[in-house]
Design a protein around this motif. Structure first.
Motif, PDB file in Angstrom:
ATOM      1  N   LEU A  22       0.852  -1.192   0.000  1.00 37.62           N
ATOM      2  CA  LEU A  22       0.000   0.000   0.000  1.00 37.62           C
ATOM      3  C   LEU A  22       0.883   1.235   0.000  1.00 37.62           C
ATOM      4  N   THR A  23       0.362   2.352  -0.498  1.00 40.81           N
ATOM      5  CA  THR A  23       1.095   3.604  -0.325  1.00 40.81           C
ATOM      6  C   THR A  23       0.863   4.103   1.100  1.00 40.81           C
ATOM      7  N   CYS A  24       1.756   4.969   1.564  1.00 40.06           N
ATOM      8  CA  CYS A  24       1.669   5.500   2.918  1.00 40.06           C
ATOM      9  C   CYS A  24       2.520   6.763   2.959  1.00 40.06           C
ATOM     10  N   GLY A  44       4.692   7.024  -2.413  1.00 42.53           N
ATOM     11  CA  GLY A  44       4.503   7.300  -3.835  1.00 42.53           C
ATOM     12  C   GLY A  44       4.430   8.793  -4.098  1.00 42.53           C
ATOM     13  N   ASP A  45       4.767   9.160  -5.327  1.00 41.17           N
ATOM     14  CA  ASP A  45       4.578  10.566  -5.694  1.00 41.17           C
ATOM     15  C   ASP A  45       3.092  10.865  -5.894  1.00 41.17           C
ATOM     16  N   SER A  46       2.247   9.835  -5.724  1.00 40.92           N
ATOM     17  CA  SER A  46       0.797  10.061  -5.616  1.00 40.92           C
ATOM     18  C   SER A  46       0.500  11.009  -4.462  1.00 40.92           C
ATOM     19  N   SER A  83      10.531   4.164  -2.005  1.00 40.28           N
ATOM     20  CA  SER A  83      10.273   5.597  -2.221  1.00 40.28           C
ATOM     21  C   SER A  83      10.361   5.940  -3.704  1.00 40.28           C
ATOM     22  N   ASP A  84       9.399   6.734  -4.167  1.00 38.33           N
ATOM     23  CA  ASP A  84       9.345   7.133  -5.576  1.00 38.33           C
ATOM     24  C   ASP A  84      10.362   8.214  -5.909  1.00 38.33           C
ATOM     25  N   LEU A  85      11.092   8.032  -6.992  1.00 36.73           N
ATOM     26  CA  LEU A  85      11.849   9.149  -7.565  1.00 36.73           C
ATOM     27  C   LEU A  85      10.836  10.027  -8.294  1.00 36.73           C
ATOM     28  N   ALA A 135      11.114  -1.011 -10.777  1.00 34.49           N
ATOM     29  CA  ALA A 135      10.704  -0.350 -12.014  1.00 34.49           C
ATOM     30  C   ALA A 135       9.180  -0.174 -12.012  1.00 34.49           C
ATOM     31  N   HIS A 136       8.660   0.597 -12.962  1.00 32.11           N
ATOM     32  CA  HIS A 136       7.221   0.901 -13.032  1.00 32.11           C
ATOM     33  C   HIS A 136       6.876   1.111 -14.504  1.00 32.11           C
ATOM     34  N   LEU A 137       6.038   0.222 -15.052  1.00 35.92           N
ATOM     35  CA  LEU A 137       5.683   0.268 -16.473  1.00 35.92           C
ATOM     36  C   LEU A 137       4.159   0.212 -16.634  1.00 35.92           C
ATOM     37  N   LEU A 178       8.877  -4.968 -10.111  1.00 34.72           N
ATOM     38  CA  LEU A 178       8.270  -4.200 -11.202  1.00 34.72           C
ATOM     39  C   LEU A 178       6.807  -3.920 -10.887  1.00 34.72           C
ATOM     40  N   VAL A 179       6.447  -2.646 -10.827  1.00 32.83           N
ATOM     41  CA  VAL A 179       5.039  -2.256 -10.713  1.00 32.83           C
ATOM     42  C   VAL A 179       4.451  -2.168 -12.118  1.00 32.83           C
ATOM     43  N   LEU A 180       3.295  -2.794 -12.321  1.00 30.92           N
ATOM     44  CA  LEU A 180       2.560  -2.723 -13.584  1.00 30.92           C
ATOM     45  C   LEU A 180       1.247  -2.014 -13.320  1.00 30.92           C
ATOM     46  N   GLN A 211       0.078  -6.909  -5.189  1.00 26.40           N
ATOM     47  CA  GLN A 211      -0.812  -5.811  -5.559  1.00 26.40           C
ATOM     48  C   GLN A 211      -0.440  -4.574  -4.760  1.00 26.40           C
ATOM     49  N   VAL A 212      -0.731  -3.404  -5.340  1.00 27.23           N
ATOM     50  CA  VAL A 212      -0.589  -2.147  -4.609  1.00 27.23           C
ATOM     51  C   VAL A 212      -1.822  -1.288  -4.870  1.00 27.23           C
ATOM     52  N   LEU A 213      -2.246  -0.544  -3.861  1.00 29.23           N
ATOM     53  CA  LEU A 213      -3.288   0.469  -4.021  1.00 29.23           C
ATOM     54  C   LEU A 213      -2.830   1.727  -3.296  1.00 29.23           C
ATOM     55  N   VAL A 214      -3.365   2.848  -3.727  1.00 30.32           N
ATOM     56  CA  VAL A 214      -3.161   4.101  -3.000  1.00 30.32           C
ATOM     57  C   VAL A 214      -4.017   4.041  -1.727  1.00 30.32           C
ATOM     58  N   LEU A 215      -3.384   4.321  -0.590  1.00 25.67           N
ATOM     59  CA  LEU A 215      -4.027   4.194   0.723  1.00 25.67           C
ATOM     60  C   LEU A 215      -5.376   4.925   0.777  1.00 25.67           C
TER      61      LEU A 215
HETATM   62  O1  KIV Z   1       2.791   7.026  -6.561  1.00 26.44           O
HETATM   63  C1  KIV Z   1       2.160   5.977  -6.376  1.00 26.44           C
HETATM   64  O2  KIV Z   1       1.304   5.858  -5.478  1.00 26.44           O
HETATM   65  C2  KIV Z   1       2.463   4.840  -7.243  1.00 26.44           C
HETATM   66  C3  KIV Z   1       1.594   3.621  -7.125  1.00 26.44           C
HETATM   67  C4  KIV Z   1       0.223   3.892  -7.573  1.00 26.44           C
HETATM   68  C5  KIV Z   1       2.185   2.440  -7.792  1.00 26.44           C
HETATM   69  O3  KIV Z   1       3.373   4.914  -8.017  1.00 26.44           O
END
Ligand code: KIV
Ligand code: NA
Length: 265
Positions: A22-24, A44-46, A83-85, A135-137, A178-180, A211-215
């Motif tokens: 999950l994102t956090c 995430g940069d979300s 952590s997202d670049l 990675a993220h595609l 790898l995130v898809l 699996q991943v979801l935005v929190l």
């Molecule tokens: O920034 C983010 O939350 C993400 C996920 C949705 C994979 O990259």
């Protein structure tokens, strides 16, 4: 349970154990997700959209991600922190290295970056310097200006073939995961079968290794944006944040989430 390690992720794939991510963005939620058995936590940069209230992820800075990484790290004892670049921080290997060092020093165990192409050189540069990379595609939200919106990727045969090639290339460059995002279930399943590294899906069907979801999405918060098909509100059935995280982790592990209703055919 022991803390997650990078080699542990590949072992989980070999053993067929699904990964719940999950994102956090802060320590309070991090503590709750960690206690609920969430395996991987993503800063995430979300956060640009769900925390800062922006229209895209493009304005998020390295300092933003470093700050939230430090906050989340203080709440974790078992989950692996990714952590997202943010946009353009991975535009060249030197910048990507500087940002990644800041994230690892703030407590991250891995950094994530979007795309293949010239990013393959960036992945190699980081991995050779002992920085694990995810990675993220598929749908890469930092490409929103070129794409013209947030749309499912890899729908036609040529695009699916390109995606499969890119997936092999990021693994060959040294990515550990790898995130898809937003790809048809069949394409994601084929990529998952191709690779030794775990795939983590978001809108990519049940065939991924995790699996991943935005929190905020899985807690049913209104983001102010159209809710994508793959989002499920786990708070509605769980009744508390802790129960929602537990219900999500169990549904991922048992292959009950996502179902066809939350995927793209
Ligand atoms: O920034 C983010 O939350 C993400 C996920 C949705 C994979 O990259
Ligand atoms: Na992201």
């Amino acid at each position: 349970d022991k803390p997650w390690t990078v080699p542990g992720l590949a072992a989980a794939k070999r053993e067929g154990r699904k990964l719940a991510m999950l994102t956090c963005y802060d320590a309070g939620f991090a503590r709750t997700l960690d206690a609920a058995g969430i395996d991987l936590v993503l800063v995430g940069d979300s956060l640009g959209m769900v925390v800062q209230g922006r229209d895209s992820t493009l304005p998020v800075t390295v300092a933003d991600i470093a700050y939230h990484t430090a906050c989340v790290a203080r709440g974790l004892s078992r989950a692996l922190l990714v952590s997202d670049l943010p946009f353009a921080a991975d535009a060249d290997p030197a910048r990507a290295l500087e940002a990644s060092v800041a994230f690892l020093q703030a407590g991250a165990g891995m950094v994530k970056l979007e795309g293949a192409g010239h990013k393959l050189e960036v992945i190699r540069h980081l991995v050779e310097r002992e920085i694990p990379v995810c990675a993220h595609l598929g749908l890469t939200p930092q490409s929103v200006l070129r794409l013209g919106g947030y749309k499912v990727q890899g729908r036609d045969e040529a695009a699916a073939a390109r995606l499969r090639e890119d997936a092999r290339a990021v693994q060959a460059a040294g990515a550990s995961m790898l995130v898809l995002e937003c790809v048809p279930s069949g394409v994601a399943a084929a990529i998952t079968a191709d690779l030794d590294i775990p795939t983590i899906g978001i809108g990519a069907g049940p065939g991924c290794d995790g699996q991943v979801l935005v929190l905020h999405d899985m807690l049913g918060l209104d983001s102010g944006h159209r809710r994508p098909r793959f989002v499920k509100d786990f708070l509605a059935e769980g009744g508390s944040v802790a129960a929602a995280a537990l219900a999500y982790a169990e549904a991922v592990r048992e292959g009950r989430f996502p179902d066809a209703e939350h995927a793209y055919a």
